[in-house]
Design a protein around this motif. Structure first.
Motif, mmCIF file in Angstrom:
data_model
loop_
_atom_site.group_PDB
_atom_site.id
_atom_site.type_symbol
_atom_site.label_atom_id
_atom_site.label_comp_id
_atom_site.label_asym_id
_atom_site.label_seq_id
_atom_site.Cartn_x
_atom_site.Cartn_y
_atom_site.Cartn_z
ATOM 1 N N LEU A 177 0.693 -1.288 0.109
ATOM 2 C CA LEU A 177 -0.366 -0.367 -0.089
ATOM 3 C C LEU A 177 0.895 0.994 0.216
ATOM 4 O O LEU A 177 1.537 1.016 0.577
ATOM 5 N N THR A 178 0.319 2.899 -0.628
ATOM 6 C CA THR A 178 1.118 3.580 -0.232
ATOM 7 C C THR A 178 0.886 3.809 0.940
ATOM 8 O O THR A 178 0.163 3.904 1.953
ATOM 9 N N ALA A 179 2.030 4.418 1.298
ATOM 10 C CA ALA A 179 1.439 6.231 2.872
ATOM 11 C C ALA A 179 2.663 6.854 2.208
ATOM 12 O O ALA A 179 4.041 7.084 2.289
ATOM 13 N N ASP B 56 4.271 8.764 -5.881
ATOM 14 C CA ASP B 56 4.161 10.031 -6.204
ATOM 15 C C ASP B 56 2.353 10.573 -6.587
ATOM 16 O O ASP B 56 2.237 11.623 -6.447
ATOM 17 N N THR B 57 2.084 9.491 -5.832
ATOM 18 C CA THR B 57 0.900 10.080 -5.913
ATOM 19 C C THR B 57 0.187 11.188 -4.317
ATOM 20 O O THR B 57 -1.215 11.212 -4.492
ATOM 21 N N VAL B 58 0.772 11.072 -3.961
ATOM 22 C CA VAL B 58 0.905 11.864 -2.979
ATOM 23 C C VAL B 58 0.928 13.691 -3.252
ATOM 24 O O VAL B 58 -0.264 13.985 -2.200
ATOM 25 N N GLY C 31 2.187 -4.023 -12.195
ATOM 26 C CA GLY C 31 1.459 -4.252 -13.223
ATOM 27 C C GLY C 31 0.650 -3.183 -13.217
ATOM 28 O O GLY C 31 -0.943 -3.557 -12.222
ATOM 29 N N GLU C 32 0.683 -1.773 -13.707
ATOM 30 C CA GLU C 32 -1.018 -1.059 -13.517
ATOM 31 C C GLU C 32 -1.890 -1.754 -14.767
ATOM 32 O O GLU C 32 -1.438 -0.576 -16.237
ATOM 33 N N ASN C 33 -3.178 -1.270 -14.557
ATOM 34 C CA ASN C 33 -4.290 -1.639 -15.614
ATOM 35 C C ASN C 33 -3.884 -2.153 -16.691
ATOM 36 O O ASN C 33 -4.354 -1.605 -18.074
ATOM 37 N N GLY D 112 0.254 -6.579 -9.020
ATOM 38 C CA GLY D 112 -1.167 -5.630 -9.288
ATOM 39 C C GLY D 112 -1.616 -4.587 -8.543
ATOM 40 O O GLY D 112 -1.999 -4.466 -8.243
ATOM 41 N N ILE D 113 -1.917 -3.560 -9.747
ATOM 42 C CA ILE D 113 -3.205 -2.493 -9.512
ATOM 43 C C ILE D 113 -4.058 -2.583 -10.674
ATOM 44 O O ILE D 113 -3.759 -1.831 -11.664
ATOM 45 N N GLY D 114 -4.768 -2.838 -10.203
ATOM 46 C CA GLY D 114 -6.430 -2.717 -11.553
ATOM 47 C C GLY D 114 -5.633 -3.569 -12.719
ATOM 48 O O GLY D 114 -6.988 -3.351 -13.135
ATOM 49 N N LEU E 171 -1.964 -0.956 -3.773
ATOM 50 C CA LEU E 171 -3.432 -0.250 -4.360
ATOM 51 C C LEU E 171 -2.566 1.463 -3.415
ATOM 52 O O LEU E 171 -1.773 1.707 -2.534
ATOM 53 N N VAL E 172 -3.238 2.258 -3.822
ATOM 54 C CA VAL E 172 -2.984 3.810 -2.665
ATOM 55 C C VAL E 172 -3.759 3.224 -2.010
ATOM 56 O O VAL E 172 -5.341 3.808 -1.760
ATOM 57 N N SER E 173 -3.274 3.837 -0.656
ATOM 58 C CA SER E 173 -4.117 3.654 0.529
ATOM 59 C C SER E 173 -4.876 4.452 0.560
ATOM 60 O O SER E 173 -6.404 3.791 0.694
HETATM 61 O O1 KIV Z 1 3.023 6.780 -6.949
HETATM 62 C C1 KIV Z 1 1.720 5.430 -6.550
HETATM 63 O O2 KIV Z 1 1.097 5.576 -5.858
HETATM 64 C C2 KIV Z 1 1.760 4.455 -7.649
HETATM 65 C C3 KIV Z 1 0.889 3.105 -7.487
HETATM 66 C C4 KIV Z 1 -0.128 3.124 -8.390
HETATM 67 C C5 KIV Z 1 1.325 2.292 -7.919
HETATM 68 O O3 KIV Z 1 2.943 3.796 -8.279
#
Ligand code: KIV
Length: 257
Positions: A20-22, A43-45, A180-182, A201-203, A213-215
Motif C-alpha cells: 500500500l502507499t503511505a 508520487d500519488t502523494v 503492473g498497472e491497469n 498488480g493494481i487494477g 493500492l493507493v491507500s
Molecule cells: O505512485 C503510486 O502510488 C503508484 C501506485 C499507483 C502503484 O505508483
C-alpha cells in the motif's frame, strides 16, 4: 521480522504479496501493524495529499520529505520510494543522485521507476550500484498528459508483446519486482508465468503475484474521482466529516467541553 527485497522475491508462488502507499508516519505505522509487506511512498502523494490534479508536479524533494516521515515509523515492511516525473528519463548521473538522496537522506530501502524496456539500461546501472529497483509497466500515470485521463484508459493500448518485452527487460536488468498497472487480466497471467520476479498488480485483475493500492483509495479518502477498479473498504471522508460536524455542533451548543 524485517521484510527485505529478498523476502519479496521469495514470496512469489508462496502467497500473494501486499503493498500500500503511505506518505507519513501515522499511516506507515498503521499499515505496518496491520502486516503489509511493503510500503510505497508513491508520487500519488501529489493527488492524495498535496492537492495536485496529477502526479506530474511531484518532485524528488517532496518524495524525500514524505519518505523521511514514513521511515520515522521504523516499519518492518520494505519501504520503497517512487522516482517522480521525469527522473527515469534524465541523465544517469542525475538519476543516481536522486536515488542516493532517497537512500542516504531518507533511508528508504528500494526505489520504483515508471517504464519498461525503455528504462531497462538505467535499471541495470542502478542495480549495479546497489540500488534495489521495482519497475512499473502498463498504464503509466506520469504520462497523464500524453494519455489523457489515465483512469479512463481502461485497457492498455500497448501491444501484448511489448508488455511482455517490458517485463522481461526489467527482470533481465535486475529489478526485484514489477508493478503492473491497469493491464488486461489474462495478459497478467502470461507475464507472471514468463518472469521469475513478482508481478504486483493494481487494477490488473487477480492473476498477479500480489496487489498494491493507493491507500487513500482503499480508505475512501481520495479527493475527486477514483479508479473504477477500486472497491473502497471504508469511507473515511464521510466518517471524518460526521465527526467534525458533531464536534462543531457540540461546541456551538455548549455541550463540549
Ligand atoms: O505512485 C503510486 O502510488 C503508484 C501506485 C499507483 C502503484 O505508483
Amino acid at each position: 521480522m524485517k521484510v527485505t527485497t529478498q523476502v519479496i522475491r521469495k514470496l512469489k508462488g508462496v502467497r500473494p504479496i501486499v503493498g500500500l502507499t503511505a506518505y507519513d508516519s501515522i499511516m506507515a505505522r498503521i499499515l505496518d501493524r496491520a502486516g503489509i509487506d511493503f510500503i510505497l511512498i508513491g508520487d500519488t502523494v501529489g493527488i492524495s495529499f498535496l492537492g495536485f490534479q496529477s502526479t506530474v508536479p511531484v518532485t524528488v524533494d517532496m518524495i524525500l520529505h514524505h519518505s523521511k516521515a514514513v521511515m520515522r515509523a521504523k516499519p518492518n515492511a520494505l519501504v520503497v520510494a517512487d522516482l517522480p516525473f521525469p527522473e527515469a528519463h534524465r541523465s544517469m548521473d542525475h538519476l543516481l543522485e536522486s536515488c542516493r538522496r532517497l537512500m542516504q537522506e531518507a533511508e528508504v530501502e528500494a526505489v520504483k521507476l515508471e517504464g519498461g524496456e525503455n528504462i531497462a539500461a538505467k535499471v541495470s546501472q542502478l542495480v549495479e550500484a546497489g540500488i534495489p529497483t521495482i519497475g512499473h509497466i502498463g498504464m503509466l500515470p506520469q504520462r497523464k498528459h500524453q494519455l489523457g485521463n489515465y483512469y479512463k484508459v481502461g485497457k492498455i493500448p500497448k501491444s501484448r508483446n511489448q508488455l511482455l518485452i517490458d517485463a522481461q527487460s526489467l527482470e533481465k536488468a535486475g529489478a526485484f519486482a514489477i508493478i503492473g498497472e491497469n493491464i488486461e487480466s489474462g495478459l497478467c497471467k502470461d507475464i507472471k508465468e514468463t518472469i521469475k520476479i513478482p508481478l504486483i498488480g493494481i487494477g490488473s485483475g487477480p492473476h498477479c503475484d500480489g496487489q498494491i493500492l493507493v491507500s487513500t483509495d482503499l480508505f475512501g479518502l481520495t479527493p475527486g474521482e477514483i479508479p473504477p477498479f477500486i472497491k473502497p473498504y471504508i469511507n473515511l471522508t464521510d466518517i471524518t466529516m460526521k465527526t467534525v460536524s458533531k464536534w462543531i455542533d457540540d461546541v456551538k451548543q455548549k455541550k463540549y467541553p
